[in-house]
Design a protein around this motif. Structure first.
Motif, PDB file in Angstrom:
ATOM      1  N   PRO A 169      66.978 -45.051 -27.836  1.00 47.73           N
ATOM      2  CA  PRO A 169      66.938 -44.859 -26.541  1.00 47.73           C
ATOM      3  C   PRO A 169      67.760 -45.260 -25.519  1.00 47.73           C
ATOM      4  N   GLY A 170      68.546 -44.721 -24.704  1.00 48.19           N
ATOM      5  CA  GLY A 170      69.167 -45.666 -23.496  1.00 48.19           C
ATOM      6  C   GLY A 170      68.142 -45.855 -22.328  1.00 48.19           C
ATOM      7  N   GLU A 171      68.673 -46.603 -21.327  1.00 49.67           N
ATOM      8  CA  GLU A 171      67.727 -46.918 -20.328  1.00 49.67           C
ATOM      9  C   GLU A 171      67.373 -45.557 -19.383  1.00 49.67           C
ATOM     10  N   GLN A 172      67.950 -44.611 -19.424  1.00 48.11           N
ATOM     11  CA  GLN A 172      67.390 -43.573 -18.541  1.00 48.11           C
ATOM     12  C   GLN A 172      66.995 -42.563 -19.240  1.00 48.11           C
ATOM     13  N   HIS A 173      66.587 -42.911 -20.636  1.00 51.40           N
ATOM     14  CA  HIS A 173      65.916 -41.827 -21.298  1.00 51.40           C
ATOM     15  C   HIS A 173      64.557 -41.376 -21.069  1.00 51.40           C
ATOM     16  N   LEU A 174      64.487 -40.104 -20.526  1.00 57.41           N
ATOM     17  CA  LEU A 174      63.041 -39.363 -20.202  1.00 57.41           C
ATOM     18  C   LEU A 174      62.475 -40.506 -18.801  1.00 57.41           C
ATOM     19  N   ILE A 175      63.219 -41.044 -18.203  1.00 51.28           N
ATOM     20  CA  ILE A 175      63.039 -41.819 -17.128  1.00 51.28           C
ATOM     21  C   ILE A 175      62.046 -41.358 -15.907  1.00 51.28           C
ATOM     22  N   LYS A 184      71.388 -33.748 -19.083  1.00 49.60           N
ATOM     23  CA  LYS A 184      70.283 -33.252 -18.279  1.00 49.60           C
ATOM     24  C   LYS A 184      69.117 -32.573 -19.238  1.00 49.60           C
ATOM     25  N   LEU A 185      68.010 -32.853 -18.855  1.00 44.26           N
ATOM     26  CA  LEU A 185      66.722 -32.209 -19.737  1.00 44.26           C
ATOM     27  C   LEU A 185      65.976 -31.387 -18.813  1.00 44.26           C
ATOM     28  N   GLU A 186      66.007 -29.999 -18.690  1.00 40.29           N
ATOM     29  CA  GLU A 186      65.419 -29.372 -17.946  1.00 40.29           C
ATOM     30  C   GLU A 186      64.257 -28.395 -18.555  1.00 40.29           C
ATOM     31  N   ILE A 187      62.864 -28.768 -18.450  1.00 40.29           N
ATOM     32  CA  ILE A 187      62.090 -28.227 -19.224  1.00 40.29           C
ATOM     33  C   ILE A 187      61.012 -27.536 -18.286  1.00 40.29           C
ATOM     34  N   ASN A 188      61.346 -25.976 -18.256  1.00 39.90           N
ATOM     35  CA  ASN A 188      60.499 -25.200 -17.482  1.00 39.90           C
ATOM     36  C   ASN A 188      59.154 -24.382 -18.148  1.00 39.90           C
ATOM     37  N   ASP A 189      58.963 -24.537 -19.474  1.00 43.05           N
ATOM     38  CA  ASP A 189      58.107 -23.724 -20.197  1.00 43.05           C
ATOM     39  C   ASP A 189      56.982 -24.847 -20.739  1.00 43.05           C
ATOM     40  N   LEU A 190      55.983 -24.231 -20.782  1.00 40.29           N
ATOM     41  CA  LEU A 190      54.824 -25.212 -21.037  1.00 40.29           C
ATOM     42  C   LEU A 190      54.922 -25.639 -22.683  1.00 40.29           C
ATOM     43  N   ASN A 191      55.471 -24.789 -23.336  1.00 39.88           N
ATOM     44  CA  ASN A 191      55.204 -25.214 -24.911  1.00 39.88           C
ATOM     45  C   ASN A 191      56.184 -26.433 -25.274  1.00 39.88           C
ATOM     46  N   LEU A 205      47.997 -41.044 -22.796  1.00 42.34           N
ATOM     47  CA  LEU A 205      47.620 -40.716 -21.627  1.00 42.34           C
ATOM     48  C   LEU A 205      46.310 -39.804 -21.870  1.00 42.34           C
ATOM     49  N   ASN A 206      45.566 -39.980 -20.650  1.00 44.21           N
ATOM     50  CA  ASN A 206      44.204 -39.314 -20.516  1.00 44.21           C
ATOM     51  C   ASN A 206      44.477 -37.692 -20.437  1.00 44.21           C
ATOM     52  N   GLN A 207      43.525 -36.870 -20.585  1.00 46.19           N
ATOM     53  CA  GLN A 207      43.806 -35.529 -20.468  1.00 46.19           C
ATOM     54  C   GLN A 207      44.273 -35.186 -19.249  1.00 46.19           C
ATOM     55  N   GLN A 208      43.720 -35.798 -18.165  1.00 46.47           N
ATOM     56  CA  GLN A 208      43.804 -35.180 -16.866  1.00 46.47           C
ATOM     57  C   GLN A 208      45.048 -35.663 -16.433  1.00 46.47           C
ATOM     58  N   LYS A 209      45.777 -36.582 -16.917  1.00 46.99           N
ATOM     59  CA  LYS A 209      47.158 -37.082 -16.495  1.00 46.99           C
ATOM     60  C   LYS A 209      48.204 -36.072 -17.314  1.00 46.99           C
ATOM     61  N   LYS A 210      47.904 -35.744 -18.465  1.00 48.62           N
ATOM     62  CA  LYS A 210      48.636 -34.750 -19.466  1.00 48.62           C
ATOM     63  C   LYS A 210      48.614 -33.458 -18.607  1.00 48.62           C
ATOM     64  N   ASP A 211      47.522 -32.962 -18.284  1.00 53.05           N
ATOM     65  CA  ASP A 211      47.361 -31.635 -17.584  1.00 53.05           C
ATOM     66  C   ASP A 211      48.259 -31.602 -16.226  1.00 53.05           C
ATOM     67  N   LEU A 212      48.265 -32.781 -15.428  1.00 52.53           N
ATOM     68  CA  LEU A 212      48.858 -32.875 -14.354  1.00 52.53           C
ATOM     69  C   LEU A 212      50.686 -32.946 -14.724  1.00 52.53           C
ATOM     70  N   ILE A 213      51.024 -33.538 -15.587  1.00 57.39           N
ATOM     71  CA  ILE A 213      52.434 -33.502 -16.234  1.00 57.39           C
ATOM     72  C   ILE A 213      52.780 -32.044 -16.482  1.00 57.39           C
ATOM     73  N   LEU A 214      51.733 -31.523 -17.399  1.00 51.27           N
ATOM     74  CA  LEU A 214      52.147 -30.109 -17.815  1.00 51.27           C
ATOM     75  C   LEU A 214      52.105 -28.795 -16.646  1.00 51.27           C
ATOM     76  N   SER A 215      51.395 -29.410 -15.800  1.00 51.79           N
ATOM     77  CA  SER A 215      51.456 -28.300 -14.308  1.00 51.79           C
ATOM     78  C   SER A 215      52.674 -28.235 -13.865  1.00 51.79           C
ATOM     79  N   SER A 216      53.534 -28.864 -14.044  1.00 51.16           N
ATOM     80  CA  SER A 216      54.893 -28.853 -13.257  1.00 51.16           C
ATOM     81  C   SER A 216      56.226 -28.604 -14.210  1.00 51.16           C
ATOM     82  N   GLN A 217      57.360 -28.435 -14.033  1.00 48.37           N
ATOM     83  CA  GLN A 217      58.642 -28.397 -14.451  1.00 48.37           C
ATOM     84  C   GLN A 217      59.077 -29.802 -14.593  1.00 48.37           C
ATOM     85  N   LEU A 218      59.749 -30.323 -15.695  1.00 50.84           N
ATOM     86  CA  LEU A 218      60.160 -31.652 -15.809  1.00 50.84           C
ATOM     87  C   LEU A 218      61.779 -31.518 -15.882  1.00 50.84           C
ATOM     88  N   ASN A 219      62.462 -32.159 -14.750  1.00 51.58           N
ATOM     89  CA  ASN A 219      63.815 -31.981 -14.640  1.00 51.58           C
ATOM     90  C   ASN A 219      64.233 -33.753 -14.900  1.00 51.58           C
TER      91      ASN A 219
END
Ligand code: SAM
Ligand code: ZN
Length: 269
Positions: free
Chosen positions: A179-185, A218-225, A240-254
């Protein structure tokens, strides 16, 4: 199959009805899925070494959805069409192995992983690619003949320098993807209070780094799955604990995917 060697006595294999047998009658049966388990019990550091079934499934879903396609294309572009034998080290559920086999239909392709569940998944989905042999084995003690491989590919997996040196042909090519420095930054920022630098590119004993390619996109992930799959396959997200996971899963990832491919050649010793 001439590239294989017995993991116990290192002699060559012959194929028989059940699978593989060496001159000293060590027999290794073909599994119902089609892989060979060549990992001696004493080399197993746990009952189920390597990635878990859940991690492997998540990885398959994410990769099959095409999120890492630019990496896959770049890897293939660096592999010579005349390669006759290619090894995918720590190949997981076999995404890159299948790409190699389709790209080089006349080459012998070997996929090695210490996770039996990975080899079962990989072998099951490679029925239309008879040029792949799947092996449960450790990258640290490969059941392969000396100087048998034209190309070794290692994507985000560990290995042992002396085994790379032993198994690669003198004019072979070694590709190591890290992985490079910007990977999943952006994902890392959501997880860590402070971003730590990643491991630098490894030096490989008795190899020379000839070229290095950066593959970022770019990695744009708009779907939950796929977002859930990404979390399940990414080691730094496992704690990660479930609460933090749920928070991440509640919005899209750019985010960005960022890889570095190192191309190494052997130094003659
Ligand atoms: C991050 S995954 C990468 C899988 C695959 N290269 C891909 O990119 O889809 C790392 C893989 O290395 C495997 N692995 C870990 N230690 C290993 C070892 N000593 N020998 C062989 N495989 C190993 C794991 O089981 C896992 O499948
Ligand atoms: Zn033997």
């Amino acid at each position: 199959m001439k590239e294989l060697r017995c993991p116990i006595c290192h002699s060559a294999f012959q194929e028989n009805l059940q699978g593989l047998v060496c001159a000293n009658r060590h027999q290794f049966d073909r599994s119902k899925e089609g892989y060979f388990n060549l990992l001696p019990v004493q080399n197993k550091n746990s009952l189920t070494p390597g990635d878990t079934k859940e991690q492997l499934k998540a990885r398959r879903e994410f990769l099959q959805a095409g999120f890492f396609n630019p990496l896959h294309s770049k890897i293939l572009s660096l592999i010579d069409a005349s390669s006759k034998s290619v090894l995918d080290l720590g190949c997981g559920e076999g995404y890159f192995t299948r790409a190699l086999a389709a790209h080089l239909p006349y080459a012998e392709i070997y996929g090695v992983d210490i996770a039996k569940a990975g080899m079962a998944m990989a072998a099951r989905s490679a029925k239309s690619l008879p040029n792949i042999t799947h092996l449960v084995a450790s990258n640290f003690d490969l059941p392969l003949q000396d100087q048998s491989m034209d190309v070794i590919l290692r994507v985000l997996a560990p290995s042992k320098d002396s085994e790379l040196q032993r198994v690669l042909k003198p004019d072979g090519k070694l590709l190591i993807v890290i992985p490079g420095e910007q990977h999943l930054i952006e994902l890392r920022k959501k997880i860590y209070p402070e971003i730590r630098p990643l491991q630098p590119r490894p030096e490989v004993e008795n190899f020379m780094l000839k070229d290095e390619y950066n593959v970022s996109f770019k990695l744009e992930i708009n779907d939950l799955n796929p977002l859930q799959s990404l979390l399940d396959m990414t080691p730094f997200a496992w704690k990660l604990n479930q609460q933090k996971k749920d928070l991440i899963l509640s919005s899209q990832l750019n985010d960005s995917a960022d890889f570095s491919i190192g191309v190494y050649e052997k130094i003659s010793i």
